[in-house]
Motif scaffolding. Structure first.
Motif, PDB file in Angstrom:
ATOM      1  N   ASP A 104      51.342  51.823  64.231  1.00 52.82           N
ATOM      2  CA  ASP A 104      51.602  52.737  65.340  1.00 52.82           C
ATOM      3  C   ASP A 104      50.630  52.529  66.497  1.00 52.82           C
ATOM      4  OD1 ASP A 104      53.795  53.920  64.251  1.00 52.82           O
ATOM      5  OD2 ASP A 104      52.668  55.477  63.223  1.00 52.82           O
TER       6      ASP A 104
ATOM      7  N   LEU B 131      50.046  53.678  54.158  1.00 54.91           N
ATOM      8  CA  LEU B 131      48.978  52.848  54.742  1.00 54.91           C
ATOM      9  C   LEU B 131      47.776  52.783  53.808  1.00 54.91           C
ATOM     10  CD1 LEU B 131      48.962  53.805  58.544  1.00 54.91           C
ATOM     11  CD2 LEU B 131      50.025  51.845  57.434  1.00 54.91           C
TER      12      LEU B 131
ATOM     13  N   LYS C 123      57.409  48.778  58.283  1.00 56.10           N
ATOM     14  CA  LYS C 123      56.560  49.326  59.347  1.00 56.10           C
ATOM     15  C   LYS C 123      56.492  48.434  60.577  1.00 56.10           C
ATOM     16  CE  LYS C 123      55.898  52.967  57.697  1.00 56.10           C
ATOM     17  NZ  LYS C 123      56.333  54.040  58.584  1.00 56.10           N
TER      18      LYS C 123
ATOM     19  N   GLU D 226      46.344  49.598  51.639  1.00 54.97           N
ATOM     20  CA  GLU D 226      45.043  49.271  52.234  1.00 54.97           C
ATOM     21  C   GLU D 226      45.251  48.509  53.530  1.00 54.97           C
ATOM     22  OE1 GLU D 226      41.855  48.133  49.492  1.00 54.97           O
ATOM     23  OE2 GLU D 226      43.243  48.439  47.835  1.00 54.97           O
ATOM     24  N   ALA D 227      46.159  49.014  54.345  1.00 56.82           N
ATOM     25  CA  ALA D 227      46.493  48.371  55.616  1.00 56.82           C
ATOM     26  C   ALA D 227      45.272  48.308  56.524  1.00 56.82           C
ATOM     27  CB  ALA D 227      47.612  49.145  56.305  1.00 56.82           C
TER      28      ALA D 227
ATOM     29  N   TYR E  92      59.578  51.689  50.787  1.00 57.14           N
ATOM     30  CA  TYR E  92      59.051  52.799  51.565  1.00 57.14           C
ATOM     31  C   TYR E  92      60.049  53.944  51.644  1.00 57.14           C
ATOM     32  CZ  TYR E  92      57.251  55.535  55.436  1.00 57.14           C
ATOM     33  OH  TYR E  92      56.804  56.565  56.218  1.00 57.14           O
TER      34      TYR E  92
ATOM     35  N   PHE F 169      55.489  46.719  53.412  1.00 58.11           N
ATOM     36  CA  PHE F 169      54.753  47.218  54.579  1.00 58.11           C
ATOM     37  C   PHE F 169      55.207  46.497  55.853  1.00 58.11           C
ATOM     38  CE2 PHE F 169      50.934  46.590  57.314  1.00 58.11           C
ATOM     39  CZ  PHE F 169      50.793  47.889  57.750  1.00 58.11           C
TER      40      PHE F 169
ATOM     41  N   ASP G  72      46.871  50.337  61.705  1.00 60.05           N
ATOM     42  CA  ASP G  72      48.064  51.174  61.729  1.00 60.05           C
ATOM     43  C   ASP G  72      49.042  50.601  62.760  1.00 60.05           C
ATOM     44  OD1 ASP G  72      50.005  53.060  61.972  1.00 60.05           O
ATOM     45  OD2 ASP G  72      48.640  54.763  61.972  1.00 60.05           O
TER      46      ASP G  72
ATOM     47  N   ASP H 104      53.711  58.430  55.541  1.00 59.80           N
ATOM     48  CA  ASP H 104      53.290  57.253  56.291  1.00 59.80           C
ATOM     49  C   ASP H 104      51.803  56.939  56.046  1.00 59.80           C
ATOM     50  OD1 ASP H 104      54.774  55.692  58.473  1.00 59.80           O
ATOM     51  OD2 ASP H 104      52.754  55.925  59.286  1.00 59.80           O
ATOM     52  N   ALA H 105      50.973  57.973  56.125  1.00 57.47           N
ATOM     53  CA  ALA H 105      49.532  57.785  55.926  1.00 57.47           C
ATOM     54  C   ALA H 105      49.236  57.395  54.477  1.00 57.47           C
ATOM     55  CB  ALA H 105      48.783  59.062  56.299  1.00 57.47           C
TER      56      ALA H 105
END
Lengths: 187, 187
Positions: B55, B45, B113, B49-50, B14, B109, B53, B41-42
Motif C-alpha cells: 500500500d 503482511l 497484494k 514477514e513482508a 489470501y 502475497f 507494505d 491485511d496486516a
C-alpha cells in the motif's frame, strides 16, 4: 582440490583461474588435477556442481537462426528444467541464494559458459555484449524462479511451446533488438 | 497465531483464509487476532514477514498512465530493493527458495497484494490477467535475482533510470502489449 577450485573460480573467474594455481593451493601436483578431472572445463563443472553440461545443449541454441535465438534459449532452458536434472538445478539455485560464494560461482558459470557464448555469436557490438547478456539472464532466471520455484500459475503448468512463444520475443529483443542498455553510471 | 495464519494463507490463499478460521486453529478468540493485528491485511503482511507494505508504493504505480505502467513497476521495484528494506526482502527470497510453505506464501502475497491489483486496473480481458501477471512476475523476479542476489554486471551497478529504460518495455508488453499467453495446456 574442489575447495581450492571453488575459491579460485570465485575469486579470479573462469578465465583467470589456472589449474596450476588451483593445484598449488590444494598442495598437489597439477598432473593429479588433470588425472582426476581432465580439463579445466570439467573441473569447473564439478566445482560448481553444475546440473548439466552447457556443451550438451548450447550447440542447439547456436544452430538456430539469429532471429530465432531468443526462442531457442527459452526452449533449451525449459527442456533442462522440465527434465530429470531439475532437482540438481534447484539445489544449485538454493545454494546460490543462501551463500555468497555459491552465488559468485553460479554467476561465473552462467556468464562464462552460457551467456558469453550465446551473445558472442550475435551480430552486436562487443561493448554491448555483457549488458545484453545480463538482460537475457534477468528474464531467464526470472522464468526459472516463477515457473519452478514459486510455481506461479498459469506459468507453472503452461506448455513449453506457449512459454517459448510468450517469453522468446523478450529474450530476442535483449539479444539483438532495440534496447536501452543498463549502464554503470551510478555514482 | 502467526503459525496458524501462515498455514491458512498458504493452504487457502489470501481471499480464502478468514480471521475467524485462523483464530479457531490457533485456539484463540477472533477478537484477540483483531486486537493484535488489526486487519486481515496486516495479519497477512506479518505472516509473510513482508519487507514492505504494497500500500506504500502501489498508488504510485497505479497513478502512472497506462502506457507508462511497465516503467512504473520497474521503478518501484528498484526503489524498494535499493533502499533500507533490501536485507528483509532478501531474507524473504531466501526463505521462499528454501521452504515450500514459504514459496507458497510469497506467491500468494505477490499475487494477491501486487500483481492482481496492478493487472486488475489495466484494460485487458479478465481471462488474460493471471497470465499477464505471471509474465510480469517472471521479469521482475528475474531482475531482482540478477541485480541483487547474483549481482550480475552491468545490471548490478547500473543506474535505476537505465534499468527502467531497458526492462520497462518488457513489463509494459506483458501488461498491455501483444503477447502469446502461456496456457495451461500441458497434459
Amino acid at each position: 582440490m574442489l575447495a581450492a577450485a571453488r575459491t579460485a573460480f570465485a575469486e579470479r573467474g573462469y578465465d583467470g583461474a589456472s589449474i596450476r594455481a588451483i593445484a598449488g593451493a590444494a598442495g598437489v601436483d597439477p598432473a593429479l588435477v588433470h588425472h582426476y578431472f581432465g580439463t579445466k572445463d570439467a573441473l569447473f563443472l564439478a566445482a560448481v556442481e553444475a546440473p548439466a553440461d552447457p556443451d550438451d545443449f548450447l550447440p542447439e541454441v547456436l544452430a538456430a537462426p539469429p532471429d530465432r535465438r531468443g526462442a531457442a534459449v527459452v526452449g533449451v532452458v525449459l527442456r533442462v528444467w522440465d527434465g530429470p536434472t531439475r532437482p540438481a538445478a534447484l539445489a544449485l539455485v538454493r545454494s546460490a541464494v543462501n551463500h555468497e560464494w555459491s552465488a559468485t560461482l553460479l554467476r561465473e558459470f552462467v556468464l562464462a559458459k552460457v551467456i558469453r557464448r550465446v551473445v558472442g555469436t550475435m551480430d552486436v557490438p562487443v561493448e554491448e555484449r555483457e549488458a545484453r547478456g545480463a538482460l537475457v539472464a534477468s528474464q531467464v532466471v526470472g522464468l526459472v524462479m516463477t515457473r519452478y520455484v514459486l510455481r506461479l500459475e498459469p506459468l507453472a503448468s503452461a506448455s513449453p511451446a506457449s512459454v517459448v512463444a510468450a517469453i522468446g520475443p523478450t529474450v530476442q529483443r535483449y539479444l539483438t533488438g532495440e534496447v536501452v542498455l543498463p549502464g554503470s553510471d551510478r555514482p
